[in-house]
Design an enzyme around this catalytic site. Sequence first.
Site, PDB file in Angstrom:
ATOM      1  CG  ASN B 210     -28.228 -22.580  32.595  1.00 23.52           C
ATOM      2  OD1 ASN B 210     -27.324 -22.003  31.989  1.00 23.52           O
ATOM      3  ND2 ASN B 210     -28.583 -22.250  33.816  1.00 23.52           N
ATOM      4  CB  SER B 233     -30.964 -34.275  25.436  1.00 26.89           C
ATOM      5  OG  SER B 233     -30.195 -35.422  25.267  1.00 26.89           O
ATOM      6  CG  HIS B 258     -32.272 -35.664  29.546  1.00 27.42           C
ATOM      7  ND1 HIS B 258     -31.341 -35.569  30.538  1.00 27.42           N
ATOM      8  CD2 HIS B 258     -31.935 -36.767  28.830  1.00 27.42           C
ATOM      9  CE1 HIS B 258     -30.476 -36.566  30.431  1.00 27.42           C
ATOM     10  NE2 HIS B 258     -30.816 -37.312  29.406  1.00 27.42           N
ATOM     11  CD  GLU B 323     -27.583 -35.513  22.680  1.00 27.75           C
ATOM     12  OE1 GLU B 323     -28.795 -35.205  22.760  1.00 27.75           O
ATOM     13  OE2 GLU B 323     -26.778 -35.346  23.613  1.00 27.75           O
ATOM     14  CG  ASP B 357     -27.214 -41.197  28.598  1.00 29.47           C
ATOM     15  OD1 ASP B 357     -26.728 -40.783  27.534  1.00 29.47           O
ATOM     16  OD2 ASP B 357     -28.425 -41.112  28.874  1.00 29.47           O
ATOM     17  CD  GLU B 411      -1.397 -16.531  -3.025  1.00 29.47           C
ATOM     18  OE1 GLU B 411      -1.139 -16.152  -1.868  1.00 29.47           O
ATOM     19  OE2 GLU B 411      -2.047 -17.569  -3.271  1.00 29.47           O
TER      20      GLU B 411
END
Lengths: 430, 430
Positions: B210, B233, B258, B323, B357, B411
Site C-alpha cells: 500500500n 495498477s 483492484h 503497465e 497475472d 582533470e
Amino acid sequence: MELKIISAEQFRLERATFHTNADEPHFDKSVLEIIDTVRKEGDSGIRQLTQQFDGVDVAELTVTMEEFAVASQQVEQDFVKAIRQAEENITAFHRCQVEQSWFTESQPGIVLGQKVTPIEKVGIYVPGGKASYPSTVLMNAIPAKLAGVKSISISTPPGPDGSVSPYVLVAASMLGINRIYKIGGAQAIAALAYGTETVEKVDKIVGPGNAYVARAKKWVYGDVAIDMIAGPSEICIVADETANPKFVAADLLSQAEHDEEASTYCITASPTIAKNIAFEVQHQLKEFERKDIAQASIRNKGRIIVVKNEQEAFEIVNMIAPEHLQLMINNPTDKVMNIHHAGAIFIGNYSPEPLGDYFAGPNHTLPTNGTARFSSPLGVYDFVKRSSIIHYSKKALMDASESIACLAETEGLHGHANSIRIRKENEYAK
Amino acid sequence: MELKIISAEQFRLERATFHTNADEPHFDKSVLEIIDTVRKEGDSGIRQLTQQFDGVDVAELTVTMEEFAVASQQVEQDFVKAIRQAEENITAFHRCQVEQSWFTESQPGIVLGQKVTPIEKVGIYVPGGKASYPSTVLMNAIPAKLAGVKSISISTPPGPDGSVSPYVLVAASMLGINRIYKIGGAQAIAALAYGTETVEKVDKIVGPGNAYVARAKKWVYGDVAIDMIAGPSEICIVADETANPKFVAADLLSQAEHDEEASTYCITASPTIAKNIAFEVQHQLKEFERKDIAQASIRNKGRIIVVKNEQEAFEIVNMIAPEHLQLMINNPTDKVMNIHHAGAIFIGNYSPEPLGDYFAGPNHTLPTNGTARFSSPLGVYDFVKRSSIIHYSKKALMDASESIACLAETEGLHGHANSIRIRKENEYAK
C-alpha cells in the site's frame, strides 16, 4: 604514520557502526526548496539559483554553437588523441552489453518474449566548478548511445565567468551531443526531472555530483529514473609479497586525492608489507600535488588491515564491498571467484584504478559505499527497459482457463476469473 | 454511462497535468516515525506497531513449522495443481533471463569482463489483510532463486487472529522459503532494511504494497536496493472491429476491481465500438462481485479514447506508457514495434491480462503510473549485480600510459597520473 595499521578484529568493530547512506536531513530542506523553485519558476528560478550558488548571471542557459567552436580551438591535440582512444575502448567494452529482444514459442499457440527498448530521453549531470570531467561525458554517454537513446542532454555548472570547460564541450561534441545546459547542483537535477521553458524533461538522470546533487536525485527518484546515489569514492587493495609497495601507495593516494571523505583500504597478511606501504604513503605524500586533500582522506578514512590469511582478506573485501578492488597478489585471476561484492576488480600489478577511470573500457561509474552488494557499474542495461510479450491462441487459453480462474478466485479477484470465463462461455455457446 | 468516452484531444489536455508520482508529504511524517521506531526499538517496536496498525498482538514474529504444517492441510488440491503449473511456466520464462559472466581478450595482455553475482539476501513483501496473494510469492521468489540468491525471506501482515494466509505459506514452502515474518506496512520495510533481533537485514526489498509500504521503500532506498515504487495498477486496451466488446469490458473490469485508483483505458478509432464497450461495461457491472470498487475506479479513472486512426492510438499508448497493454486489433503482432513504452504487451483476443497475472510466465510485477518509460518488469536481472573485470599486462599498461596520464592531468588529478607514471619509471629504471 598517518595511515593507520589495524587488525581484522579492530576493523570488524569499526565496521559494525557503518551505514551505507547517512541520512542528511540538514540538506533536505534546502534541496526541496530548490526543487520547488525550479518546478514553479522554471528558467527564471534557475537563473536566480545560479546567481546564488555559482555566483554568475547566466543569460543563455544552453551552450551556443560559437562556444563549441571556441572550445575546439582551446584543447590540445594530445587530449583529442587520448580521448579518441578512450572512446574506442569504452565503446568496444560496452558493445558486449547490448541486449537483444527475444521470443520463444514454448508450446504451439503460445508465444512469450521480452522486447528491449531504449529509454527515450536521458540527462547527464557532469560536475564542474574547479575541475573538468570529460571522462564523465564518455562514461555516461557512450552506453546511452549504444542502447539507442535518442535524446541525450548534459547539464554542468558554469564557471565564474559563465563558461563551461572546453574539454567537456569537445568530448560531448565528439559524441554528437550538442544540448548542454549551464546549470549545476540540485537545480540541474530538478530541471532535468520536471522540465522548464529551456530544459527538456528527461526519463532518466545519470552522472555523479556533490551531496546536493545526490540528495536531489533521491528526491526526484520515482518521477524519473536515476542511475544511483553516489557516495564518496573508495579503493581496496589486497597486497602480498608480490606487490610493489610503491605502486600500492601511489594507487591508494590516487583515490585519496578525490576528496577528504574518500576511503582507502589496503589488506595484507604481512605486518612487514603493511609497514612498508604505510611508509611509502608517507613518503609519497611529501611531494604530492593534492597533498592537503589526500592527507586528510588518509588520516580519516585510510586503513591498512592486517589479516591472518588470504581467506580472511577476501572476507574483509566482501564486507567492504568496495567500489574499486585491486588484487595485487600471487595468481590473482585464480582468486576472482572469492570476490562476491565489488564494483570493479583490477587484477595484477599493472592494472591500477586510474586505468579503469579513463581508459580500459569498463565504466567508471561504480557503486560506492558498500552498495556493490546490490548495485552494478553503469552500463548499456541502464539505458534500456524491457516489455514482456504474451500471446496465447484461443486453444491455449481454453486449456489454461481453469487453472487461471482457480488462482484468481483464491486471491478474491473474481473479475479476473471472469475475464477468462467469459471467453470460455463464448466459445461453448457457439 | 459511467465510463467516459472522450477524444484524443481531450485526453491530451487531461494528461498535461499528469504526474508520475504525486508527493505524499502527509504520509512521510508517520512513515519516518515508523522507520525510526523499528531502528531504535527492534522487535519490541515492531510488536507495538503491529498492535497499533494490525490490531493484533504477535508474540512470535516468524511463522512456525507447525503453522506451515497446518496450512498445507487447509488448501485445496486444485490450488496446489494450479500453482504448480504456474510455477513451471514462470520458471521456464525467467530461465531465459539468466545472464552469464563473460570475458574478452581484446588485445594480447588485455582481459576485460563482467562478472555476474547474485545478490545475497532478498526480502519479499507480500501484501495481506483482507486478501491473500500467493502469486506475489511466485513472481518475486522464482526470479530470485534463478538468479542464485542464497537467502530469501518474506514479510506479510498478520490477519486479525495473528495468522498468515495458508495459500501464501504453501506457495512459499513449495519454493523452499521458510523464513516468513508476520510483519506488515512500513514497519516490515524498515525491519528488512535495517534488521532487528529477529529479522535479518537484507540487501534488496521487492514486492508490492500500500501507500505506506511504497513510501517506506522510497525512504530506505539507497541503504538497500528496492525493485520499484509501485503505484496503482492500470490497463490500456487498443480495440478495433475484431475485438469482442464483451471481452474488452471484462478485461477493463478485471483491472478496475483492484482498487478505486486503478486506471482503465480503452483506445479505439471507432465511435461505435466505443459505445458498445461502454455499454458492456455498464451491463457487466450490474452483476459484478467487487462492484463498488470497480464502479468507483471506472467512474474516476476509466476512459475510452476515440482516436483518428491506429497510428494515433499508438501515440496515445506511448504517452500513457501503461503497465498492461492489450492489443485486440487486426494483425496485432505486426504492430508490436509501434509500442515503445509498456510493462507487458498482451497480443490478441485470447491473451487477457489475468493470463499474465497468474500463469503465462512473464512477471506480474510491472512498472506502473507511466514509469514503463524507464522501468522494466521484475526479472532475474533484478537479483544479480555485475562487477567489471580489468587486467592489463605490464606491456599493455606501458603502451597506454601516456594517454591515461594525459586524461588524468586534464582533470587535475595528478595522483592518478602518478599511479601510472610510477610504474613506467620503475620499468625504465631497471
